[in-house]
Every structure is written in structure tokens, then in C-alpha cells.
Design a protein around this motif. Structure first.
Motif, PDB file in Angstrom:
ATOM      1  N   MET A   1       0.860  -1.174   0.000  1.00  7.94           N
ATOM      2  CA  MET A   1       0.000   0.000   0.000  1.00  7.94           C
ATOM      3  C   MET A   1       0.903   1.233   0.000  1.00  7.94           C
ATOM      4  O   MET A   1       1.944   1.238   0.635  1.00  7.94           O
ATOM      5  N   ASN A   2       0.477   2.283  -0.671  1.00  8.30           N
ATOM      6  CA  ASN A   2       1.276   3.509  -0.655  1.00  8.30           C
ATOM      7  C   ASN A   2       0.823   4.423   0.482  1.00  8.30           C
ATOM      8  O   ASN A   2      -0.238   4.254   1.065  1.00  8.30           O
ATOM      9  N   LEU A  41       1.925   1.418   8.520  1.00  9.72           N
ATOM     10  CA  LEU A  41       2.468   1.129   7.193  1.00  9.72           C
ATOM     11  C   LEU A  41       3.990   1.175   7.285  1.00  9.72           C
ATOM     12  O   LEU A  41       4.554   2.176   7.747  1.00  9.72           O
ATOM     13  N   ILE A  42       4.656   0.122   6.839  1.00  7.10           N
ATOM     14  CA  ILE A  42       6.114   0.098   6.835  1.00  7.10           C
ATOM     15  C   ILE A  42       6.607   0.986   5.691  1.00  7.10           C
ATOM     16  O   ILE A  42       6.272   0.764   4.534  1.00  7.10           O
ATOM     17  N   ASP A  62       3.912  -3.051   3.530  1.00  7.19           N
ATOM     18  CA  ASP A  62       3.008  -3.892   4.320  1.00  7.19           C
ATOM     19  C   ASP A  62       2.362  -3.063   5.429  1.00  7.19           C
ATOM     20  O   ASP A  62       2.931  -2.081   5.902  1.00  7.19           O
ATOM     21  N   VAL A  63       1.179  -3.510   5.833  1.00  6.80           N
ATOM     22  CA  VAL A  63       0.436  -2.859   6.916  1.00  6.80           C
ATOM     23  C   VAL A  63       0.238  -3.864   8.045  1.00  6.80           C
ATOM     24  O   VAL A  63      -0.105  -5.018   7.795  1.00  6.80           O
ATOM     25  N   LEU A  84       4.734   4.452   9.577  1.00  3.75           N
ATOM     26  CA  LEU A  84       3.732   5.489   9.794  1.00  3.75           C
ATOM     27  C   LEU A  84       2.586   4.824  10.537  1.00  3.75           C
ATOM     28  O   LEU A  84       2.017   3.852  10.031  1.00  3.75           O
ATOM     29  N   VAL A  85       2.256   5.321  11.721  1.00  4.92           N
ATOM     30  CA  VAL A  85       1.264   4.627  12.551  1.00  4.92           C
ATOM     31  C   VAL A  85       0.147   5.564  13.009  1.00  4.92           C
ATOM     32  O   VAL A  85       0.405   6.694  13.405  1.00  4.92           O
ATOM     33  N   GLY A  86      -1.067   5.047  12.922  1.00  2.00           N
ATOM     34  CA  GLY A  86      -2.223   5.707  13.497  1.00  2.00           C
ATOM     35  C   GLY A  86      -2.596   4.982  14.768  1.00  2.00           C
ATOM     36  O   GLY A  86      -2.516   3.750  14.836  1.00  2.00           O
TER      37      GLY A  86
END
Length: 89
Positions: A1-2, A41-42, A62-63, A84-86
Motif C-alpha cells: 500500500m502507498n 504502514l512500513i 506492508d500494513v 507510519l502509525v495511526g
């Protein structure tokens, strides 16, 4: 995923603004849990997450998704990892 698609999905799922986290190469985090839901997301590098007896590797694009209070451990790859983390309560 972007990154853009991921950020849009976080917004739709009610996650507040995401943050970038970087972990150093070949480090580990012992079993722990968080009081929040995390979806990440890595962006660079790689990491592995172990939940119970199952370990899964995550690479760029990857997520991973962890529910609150889910005990897990983490291992970071030879080049570390940036994701990037929520997080939401």
C-alpha cells in the motif's frame, strides 16, 4: 500500500493524525501491550511482530494492525524500521 492510500484509510477508519516511528537496527522489544489500537504502514526497513506463537514479518508497503491490549513482541531488521502509525483509543 502507498502512503497516501494508507493515510486516507486511517482517516476513514477514525484514526487521528498518524506519526512516523523509527526503530534501530537489530533491536527487540519484549512482550508488551498498548492501551490503543494501532495500524501502521512500513515505510523503510523491516520488522517482525510475534503474537502468541505466531510471528509475521513486515516489509516496505506492508500494513500491520494491532488491537488494544494485545500482548506482542517486536524485532527490527538489519537496517531498522520506519513506519507510519495511526493510534486510537
Amino acid at each position: 500500500m502507498n502512503r497516501n492510500a494508507f493515510t486516507e484509510s486511517l482517516t476513514k477508519e477514525g484514526f487521528p493524525d498518524a506519526v512516523v516511528v523509527t526503530r534501530e537496527a537489530n533491536a527487540e522489544m519484549a512482550v508488551h501491550e498498548h492501551p490503543f489500537e494501532a495500524k501502521a504502514l512500513i515505510l523503510e526497513g523491516e520488522m517482525s511482530i510475534r503474537v502468541g506463537d505466531e510471528e509475521r514479518a513486515y516489509h516496505v508497503g506492508d500494513v500491520f494492525h494491532l488491537l488494544p491490549h494485545k500482548p506482542h513482541s517486536e524485532r527490527y531488521g538489519p537496517n531498522g524500521v520506519t513506519y507510519l502509525v495511526g493510534r486510537k483509543q
